[in-house]
Scaffold this active site. Structure first.
Site, short mmCIF file in Angstrom:
data_model
loop_
_atom_site.label_atom_id
_atom_site.label_comp_id
_atom_site.label_asym_id
_atom_site.label_seq_id
_atom_site.Cartn_x
_atom_site.Cartn_y
_atom_site.Cartn_z
NE ARG A 21 -5.01 22.59 23.31
CZ ARG A 21 -4.18 22.32 23.01
NH1 ARG A 21 -3.90 21.49 21.72
NH2 ARG A 21 -2.94 22.42 23.44
CB CYS B 47 -4.95 20.37 26.87
SG CYS B 47 -5.54 21.90 27.76
#
Lengths: 302, 146
Positions: free
Chosen positions: A252, A247
């Site tokens: 994430r 990410c």
């Protein structure tokens, strides 16, 4: 001593149901010997406004990251941290946090680098616990320091470095950022501060599967069937695939790593924590702009 | 860049932070977060009058009222959700430190004031940028209004 799993039907569909507990299970098991509940948030003050009774806080930035080098703490640092939080090598650790468990998943991934065996996520995270009106307290827990062994970090199975990703090109790559970050229209999340990536776009061949597609509206993970539809049918992942997820800084993609590794059962999944803040600034690495994944360039290795 | 004097009230807050150990500084920021007042009804009923500071990691809305000449005293209004205590804390510091000053005084506040709270290590530089952005937005709105 470890606790038994949460055996509800939704979880039994997943490849490793023992990696999740529900809010109801956690509520019933609070205070049980061998269980340590950990809150790990993006907002460094959130735990102090009220937390699950008895839970301890672990801050990703000040406690899991090395203070100087862009890296995680070493074996001794992790052992000290665990001891100070009252966690033993055989503790059952349940982690929950804000933002649909981004930082909780990140913390769980770091625990995994050190081979801590029984570490689980609270399905739905902090938001669901709060939404259900469950108990919160501002009381600091009484922690009895433990003796945690020094275990050296084993990065290779679940962590990819930039060079690993260059060698990986041609095998499945999942970009979990927002659509505009993937195309290169922007280099940071909507509504987030600019973190200084010089170039926008994505790693050649990466499929765009924003992390949030794995989460339902209430922050819980989607069902096995829904996840299979997203990652197998749409993104084309197959059993036996060697997968790298990335990410912006690796938080994430820890969420997606958890989904692929523990909920869908892919054995070889690595999180590229350098992610876009490294790739988008590195010299002479290939980048693709726009909505198409693009081709793996020949001789991309530096 | 502004490099004027730090207004007395804000200087006092900076001293309060500097006098504390790092964990206590976080506690003080939490107190500011808790103390951030609710918006008056004229804004809760009209959220369109608020402007979002997009540089903050969590939603923060801000508006201001500027008094008559010659002083143009500035009154600030902030709104951020309870699940964003760090953002609320920064807003609370700016509110207590700047509210009621003249436009001129606010504009001359040094841009690096957030860094002087001694929170950068505990809060991370990234999170501190949100507070710098808030101060920048306050100043920009004052300039736009003149």
């Amino acid at each position: 001593m470890t606790l038994g799993p949460d055996t509800q039907d939704k979880f039994s569909e997943y490849a490793h149901p023992e990696r999740l507990v529900s809010t109801g299970w956690l509520s019933e098991h609070l205070g049980t010997d061998g269980l340590v509940v950990v809150e790990s948030d993006e907002d460094v003050l959130l735990y102090e406004t009220g937390h699950v009774p008895g839970s301890v806080k672990i801050d990703w930035h000040t406690e899991l990251n090395d203070e100087v080098t862009r890296d995680y703490v070493d074996g001794e640092g992790f052992a000290r941290l665990m001891a100070s939080k009252g966690i033993s090598r055989d503790s059952t650790v349940v982690i929950y946090g804000d933002k649909s468990n981004w930082w909780a998943a990140y913390a769980l991934w770091v625990f995994t680098l050190f081979g801590h065996e029984d570490v689980r996520l609270l399905d739905g995270g902090r938001d669901l616990w709060v939404a259900e009106g469950r108990d919160l307290t501002t009381d600091k827990p009484e922690v009895t320091a433990t003796d945690y062994p020094v275990v050296e970090r084993d990065d290779a199975p679940i962590r990819a470095y930039l060079g690993d990703v260059l060698e990986h090109l041609g095998k499945p790559l999942i970009d979990v950022r927002s659509g505009d970050e993937y195309t290169g229209a922007r280099t940071t999340m909507p509504a987030y501060p600019e973190e200084g990536a010089l170039r926008g776009g994505h790693i050649p061949t990466a499929a765009s599967v924003p992390w949030a597609r794995a989460a339902a509206e209430d922050g819980t993970f989607r069902t096995r069937a829904e996840l299979d539809a997203v990652y197998r049918d749409e993104a084309g992942l197959k059993d036996g695939d060697d997968v790298v997820a990335y990410c912006r800084i690796g938080e994430r993609s820890s969420h997606t790593w958890f989904v692929l590794r523990h909920l869908l059962g892919f054995e070889n999944v690595r999180n590229y924590d350098g992610s876009w803040t490294e790739w988008g600034n590195a010299v002479r690495v290939p980048i693709v702009r726009g909505t198409e994944p693009g081709e793996a360039p020949a001789g991309a290795r530096r | 860049m502004s490099a004027g004097p730090v207004p007395a009230k804000l200087a006092e807050i900076i001293d309060d932070f500097q006098d504390l150990s790092e964990p206590d500084r976080l506690q003080l920021l939490l107190d500011f977060s808790r103390g951030l007042p609710e918006l008056p009804e004229r804004y809760t009923a009209h959220p369109e009058l608020l402007e979002q500071v997009v540089e903050c990691q969590s939603p923060l809305f801000l508006t201001m009222e500027i008094g008559d000449a010659p002083e143009h005293r500035v009154h600030l209004f902030f709104s951020a959700p309870p699940e964003a205590p760090t953002t609320r804390g920064f807003a609370g510091v700016l509110l207590e430190g700047l509210d009621g000053l003249t436009a001129e005084e606010v504009l001359s506040v040094p841009d690096d004031v957030p860094d002087r709270l001694g929170l950068t290590r505990a809060i991370t530089p990234l999170r501190m940028r949100g507070m710098t952005a808030m101060l920048g937005r306050v100043k920009r709105k004052i300039r736009e209004a003149r």
